[in-house]
Design a protein around this motif. Sequence first.
Motif, PDB file in Angstrom:
ATOM      1  N   SER A   1       0.833  -1.206   0.000  1.00 42.88           N
ATOM      2  CA  SER A   1       0.000   0.000   0.000  1.00 42.88           C
ATOM      3  C   SER A   1       0.866   1.254   0.000  1.00 42.88           C
ATOM      4  CB  SER A   1      -0.924   0.006   1.225  1.00 42.88           C
ATOM      5  OG  SER A   1      -1.777  -1.119   1.225  1.00 42.88           O
ATOM      6  N   VAL A   2       1.898   1.264   0.845  1.00 40.63           N
ATOM      7  CA  VAL A   2       2.787   2.427   0.914  1.00 40.63           C
ATOM      8  C   VAL A   2       3.555   2.590  -0.397  1.00 40.63           C
ATOM      9  CG1 VAL A   2       4.819   3.392   2.058  1.00 40.63           C
ATOM     10  CG2 VAL A   2       3.002   2.340   3.423  1.00 40.63           C
ATOM     11  N   LEU A   3       4.048   1.490  -0.937  1.00 42.64           N
ATOM     12  CA  LEU A   3       4.832   1.569  -2.164  1.00 42.64           C
ATOM     13  C   LEU A   3       4.000   2.074  -3.340  1.00 42.64           C
ATOM     14  CD1 LEU A   3       6.951  -1.718  -1.946  1.00 42.64           C
ATOM     15  CD2 LEU A   3       7.764   0.633  -1.647  1.00 42.64           C
ATOM     16  N   VAL A   4       2.768   1.582  -3.474  1.00 43.52           N
ATOM     17  CA  VAL A   4       1.934   2.011  -4.592  1.00 43.52           C
ATOM     18  C   VAL A   4       1.490   3.459  -4.407  1.00 43.52           C
ATOM     19  CG1 VAL A   4      -0.332   1.277  -3.689  1.00 43.52           C
ATOM     20  CG2 VAL A   4       0.093   1.289  -6.140  1.00 43.52           C
ATOM     21  N   ALA A   5       1.222   3.873  -3.158  1.00 42.43           N
ATOM     22  CA  ALA A   5       0.799   5.250  -2.904  1.00 42.43           C
ATOM     23  C   ALA A   5       1.929   6.237  -3.202  1.00 42.43           C
ATOM     24  CB  ALA A   5       0.337   5.400  -1.457  1.00 42.43           C
ATOM     25  N   VAL A   6       3.118   5.952  -2.684  1.00 41.19           N
ATOM     26  CA  VAL A   6       4.250   6.854  -2.907  1.00 41.19           C
ATOM     27  C   VAL A   6       4.709   6.790  -4.359  1.00 41.19           C
ATOM     28  CG1 VAL A   6       6.626   7.379  -2.243  1.00 41.19           C
ATOM     29  CG2 VAL A   6       4.983   6.651  -0.501  1.00 41.19           C
ATOM     30  N   GLY A   7       4.737   5.571  -4.933  1.00 39.30           N
ATOM     31  CA  GLY A   7       5.194   5.420  -6.314  1.00 39.30           C
ATOM     32  C   GLY A   7       4.316   6.139  -7.308  1.00 39.30           C
ATOM     33  N   LEU A   8       3.008   5.858  -7.271  1.00 36.85           N
ATOM     34  CA  LEU A   8       2.091   6.512  -8.206  1.00 36.85           C
ATOM     35  C   LEU A   8       1.896   7.984  -7.862  1.00 36.85           C
ATOM     36  CD1 LEU A   8      -0.679   3.816  -8.814  1.00 36.85           C
ATOM     37  CD2 LEU A   8       1.234   4.459 -10.293  1.00 36.85           C
ATOM     38  N   GLY A   9       1.875   8.305  -6.571  1.00 40.43           N
ATOM     39  CA  GLY A   9       1.737   9.709  -6.185  1.00 40.43           C
ATOM     40  C   GLY A   9       2.898  10.554  -6.683  1.00 40.43           C
TER      41      GLY A   9
END
Length: 407
Positions: free
Chosen positions: A96-104
């Motif tokens: 969740s953190v990786l996808v949020a920071v990555g896409l954000g």
Amino acid sequence: MATSEQAILADSFPPEKRGQAFAIYGIAVVVAPVIGPTLGGWITDTYTWHWVFLINVPMGMLSLLLVGTLVNEPSGAEEERQRLLSKGLRVDYVGSVLVAVGLGSLEFVLDEGQRNDWFGSNMIVSFALASAFCLIALVIWELITEDPIIDIRLLGQRQFGACFLAMLGTGAIVIATTQILPQLLQAELNYTAMLAGLVLSPGGLVTMVMMPITGRLIGSVQPKYLIAAGAAIAALSMWHLTGITGDITYGYAAVSRIYLAIGLPLLFLPITTASYDGIPPEKINQASALINVARNLGGSMGVALSQTVLAQRQQFHQSRLVEHIAPSDLGYQQTIDAMTRFFQAQGSNTSDAAGQAIAWVGQTLQHQIDLLAYIDVFWTLAVIGAIMVPVALSMRSIDLNSPARGH
């Protein structure tokens, strides 16, 4: 929301009726962004731009009421929830953190890159590195974790991977043109915000007509052929826009959007339908999420690409056209003389008339530079549409008569 909506539709309708269900749903998905610029333009011209945002409050309350009153969970949803909870509540926090920071971070780079000189800015470089690190780490983590938040393996499947790429390109063309065409009409042709939005409205009506037709075609025509046809139409509509001049009519701009509107249902519906082919029921939510990511991410990439091409080609055309703006150029001298006489005939004295003539040449030159840059943007989008054709044809054929299609 979009992910949940499509998952509910996929679970609630049998495979043979999904095409029609997605067709009705697709009317809202495709037509709403078309109505938006017109409604937003009218609100801005009539009231104030603040209401473009405030209108979401009553609409959100209405949506909340309708969902709570009318939407029911698909059969089996409660059993699936109890089965998952019986193993203990397990959430992929790392993913969740990786996808949020990555896409954000990627969204920030795409949105702010052109305004901040792309990789000439330390801030853009930092966000780009953060995005790259998180997205690479996300792929590795999701492949090794037991309950991944995103099933990355779906992208490796021929059918779903091709659908993902096709939706990426579709989102780029739709959102980029929805933004760049009104911008062109307002900045270069002095349209009001509402009139620029109205250019998109006829296309919305055509899409509403085409959606049910496409929904029926899905049951008898291979989706890959419909997607290829839609991509070809989208490419041709962008090619049509490369013929813009400084005096195009309202009809010319509206017709170009109508061409695109004919192709959009042939893209959205078959892509959505084909993306579920071969996907087991327990992974429908994952497939729906990734397809919506493709559409949204493609839209951001399309807008960023169009604005970048526009700015860079403006610089290129300016460097070429100003070569002819020199006192030694015969054409420049003749134009200045002619415009000086014109302004003198309007009552200006010789000194003022000469200054006005020079200013008029500068404005005309900038207008031509901008138009040429917009043409290059539409050429770029046309190429994206053309590339989508072989991507669509690479999809496998599906069994249109199978009652278990999509499972």
